[in-house]
Design an enzyme around this catalytic site. Structure first.
Site, short mmCIF file in Angstrom:
data_model
loop_
_atom_site.label_atom_id
_atom_site.label_comp_id
_atom_site.label_asym_id
_atom_site.label_seq_id
_atom_site.Cartn_x
_atom_site.Cartn_y
_atom_site.Cartn_z
N HIS A 1 35.80 51.42 44.38
CA HIS A 1 34.73 50.45 44.11
C HIS A 1 33.77 51.03 43.07
O HIS A 1 33.53 52.24 43.02
CB HIS A 1 33.98 50.12 45.40
CG HIS A 1 33.05 48.97 45.26
ND1 HIS A 1 31.79 49.10 44.72
CD2 HIS A 1 33.19 47.64 45.57
CE1 HIS A 1 31.20 47.92 44.71
NE2 HIS A 1 32.02 47.02 45.22
N GLU B 1 36.79 43.37 39.86
CA GLU B 1 35.37 43.15 40.11
C GLU B 1 34.58 43.62 38.90
O GLU B 1 34.19 44.79 38.83
CB GLU B 1 34.92 43.91 41.36
CG GLU B 1 35.54 43.42 42.65
CD GLU B 1 34.82 44.00 43.86
OE1 GLU B 1 34.34 43.21 44.68
OE2 GLU B 1 34.73 45.24 43.97
#
Length: 261
Positions: free
Chosen positions: A99, A172
């Protein structure tokens, strides 16, 4: 034989929810299990303190449960880390890796994401590999280059039969996530995801699913899930209460039932 779900829709809670709050969410999701759609694989990624409890509550459902990070080593002098063996001991299904917050604040690199991906596959966990360009990458025209480097770095340590394991990517864009994130236009997200899928296919020799994450909400979820290269949604704060998650699931399911993609 029942077909496998085509789409993945889930949420990571980041550093949120007490054990009691996590339990309440999981119980409500379990109680709504009859509303599930066979085309959608649901998943939840709680903080470490709640994973075992959430997995236990959802054990009789099809919901997959994961962790937000792990180390690549099985054990050792890695204070504060959690190993793939420990995640398996909690009966988890998925592990989120790479992430952008891990990359920015905790020194995660393409190299360490690759090590973790290989360890996850070796231990039978489904890696959910997050990739995404920053706003400066996008404005300088380097988005495709950065995304390619992240995909190759994450997958390049897999060999032989490991390349056939279940692996998920989550695109993302860094500028689209968080409380002040700006959702990517569906056409932009779809184009980037087409590039990501093509790079992964060159490495693995097959197509793997690519989810979109970045300010997904009830207003844009239907248009996003309709894009041909978006294989699911990785939702943030819009799904941190169970009503929001169920709302997005219901809207996507209804859209897909009438979709010809």
């Amino acid at each position: 034989m029942t077909a496998s779900p085509r789409y993945w829709i889930g949420t990571s809670w980041k550093m949120n929810k007490t054990l009691a709050e996590a339990r309440g969410f999981a119980e409500a999701l379990r109680d709504a299990d009859a509303l599930r759609d066979p085309a959608i694989q649901r998943f939840i990624i709680p903080p470490f303190t709640a994973v075992r409890e959430v997995k236990s509550i959802l054990s009789d459902t099809s919901v997959k449960v994961g962790a937000q990070n792990m180390h690549w080593a099985d054990q050792g002098a890695w204070t504060g880390e959690v190993s793939p063996l420990m995640l398996r001991d909690c009966n988890l299904d998925i592990v989120e890796l790479g992430h952008s917050e891990r990359r920015e604040h905790f020194g995660e690199t393409n190299e360490t994401v690759g090590l973790k991906t290989e360890a996850a596959v070796r231990h039978g966990l489904i890696p959910l590999i997050c990739i995404g360009e920053t706003l400066s990458d996008r404005e300088s025209g380097r988005a495709a280059e950065i995304l390619s480097e992240q995909v190759v770095g994450a997958l390049s340590k897999l060999s032989g039969s490991q390349k056939q394991a279940q692996i998920l990517l989550a695109y993302e864009p860094v500028w689209a996530i968080g409380e002040k994130g700006i959702p990517a236009e569906p056409s932009y997200a779809d184009a980037r995801q087409a590039e990501i899928i093509a790079v992964a296919e060159k490495v693995l020799g097959r197509r793997i699913p690519c989810l979109y994450g970045g300010s997904v909400n009830p207003d844009n979820c239907e248009e996003l899930i309709s894009c041909p290269h978006i294989d699911g949604l990785f939702i943030g704060r819009s799904a941190w209460n169970v009503e929001g998650y169920l709302d997005i699931l219901a809207k996507c399911a209804a859209k897909l039932r009438g979709d010809t993609k």
